[in-house]
Design a protein around this motif. Sequence first.
Motif, PDB file in Angstrom:
ATOM      1  N   SER A 134      40.190  35.599  38.343  1.00  0.00           N
ATOM      2  CA  SER A 134      39.449  36.106  37.194  1.00  0.00           C
ATOM      3  C   SER A 134      38.757  37.399  37.583  1.00  0.00           C
ATOM      4  CB  SER A 134      38.413  35.067  36.772  1.00  0.00           C
ATOM      5  OG  SER A 134      37.314  35.687  36.147  1.00  0.00           O
TER       6      SER A 134
ATOM      7  N   GLU B 134      35.343  36.929  38.934  1.00  0.00           N
ATOM      8  CA  GLU B 134      35.193  36.328  40.256  1.00  0.00           C
ATOM      9  C   GLU B 134      36.353  36.842  41.111  1.00  0.00           C
ATOM     10  OE1 GLU B 134      34.557  32.041  40.061  1.00  0.00           O
ATOM     11  OE2 GLU B 134      35.105  31.891  42.174  1.00  0.00           O
TER      12      GLU B 134
ATOM     13  N   GLU C  51      36.979  37.755  44.058  1.00  0.00           N
ATOM     14  CA  GLU C  51      37.281  37.260  45.411  1.00  0.00           C
ATOM     15  C   GLU C  51      37.579  35.769  45.419  1.00  0.00           C
ATOM     16  OE1 GLU C  51      37.068  39.724  47.561  1.00  0.00           O
ATOM     17  OE2 GLU C  51      36.048  41.080  46.168  1.00  0.00           O
ATOM     18  N   GLY C  52      37.602  35.153  44.274  1.00  0.00           N
ATOM     19  CA  GLY C  52      37.746  33.692  44.204  1.00  0.00           C
ATOM     20  C   GLY C  52      39.069  33.192  44.764  1.00  0.00           C
TER      21      GLY C  52
END
Length: 334
Positions: A215, A218, A220-221
């Motif tokens: 996403s 986010e 770096e998720g």
Amino acid sequence: MDFPFPEPPPPGRWTEVAPGLLWARLALPFRLDHVNVYALEDSSGWVILDTGIADEASRAAWDALLPALGPVGAVLVTHHHPDHIGLAGWLCERLSVPLWTSRTAFLSATALAHAPGLLEAEEYGRLYAAHGMPPALADRVRTLGHAYLRRLTLPPRTYRRLSAGMRLRLGGRDWSVLSADGHAPEQILLHAPADGLLIAADQVIERISPNVSASAFEPEGDPVGEFRAGLAMLGREVGEGALVLPGHRRPFRGLHERIAELDRHHEARCDLIRAACAERPRTAAELLPVVFPRPLDPHKTGFAVGEVIAHANHLVARGLLRWEESGGLRRLAA
Ligand SMILES: [Zn+2]
């Protein structure tokens, strides 16, 4: 895998898949052309599970489906994607019943319903640019590619929170609430161990590998890592004999085999990316045709680039590859 109900319910009709547990299908205007919804009979009223996307066809389908149920007591939603939560606000208002869902699904749907422009936000433009996508394509993907996520009605202002570890007594069955991340954050699943039933939402589906995307909010998720952890959790919690009632396609038995297939699928995607990056560092845009060799429309490109970034982040999180940044671009390197 075994499919005890090979034929889907006809439009506007319920099929009983277990005593007091009904299955119906609503149409979707996409290549994946339907979503499954369920209804659980309870002494305090039927619990409707998932709602379809907010369009006229789905409202008309509920006009046909609702009279076959007795009084409804609640609308339970598994996750915030519009094919599942789209009509929750409309149904809760029309039936004067509460919404039950995870806190994350409630907050996400509320945010999107109030601020649909979030989906076209500059954050997506920046994410796609940093991963090497040409600006014209990035613009098309963040507008056309995300339009479907706006197809939802405003959820009620209050809800009942469901979270992993809770127990629900519904229709004489004891259900454990499970949750899994990766496809959607805090997706709710229901497991009735004594009855061998798993309402699996989009975590495990026959033939389709559920979309697992990074996403922009986010960047770096590691949703692939979260999704695989969800698969492992299901493998521990749910027995092989369970009848799996998924969010799309047919109910099936053979959960553990499907879990293994989905896990291998993600590992295979990681292998493709690692092999390409062993030759030289590559951006996610350069990895797109490596993972998805066929041409893609903007809707599918949005899913596809999100999947590539998610797998790249997963490889970085596992310490197998690393990001190199130069000239405003991120390249994945061995
Ligand atoms: Zn879905």
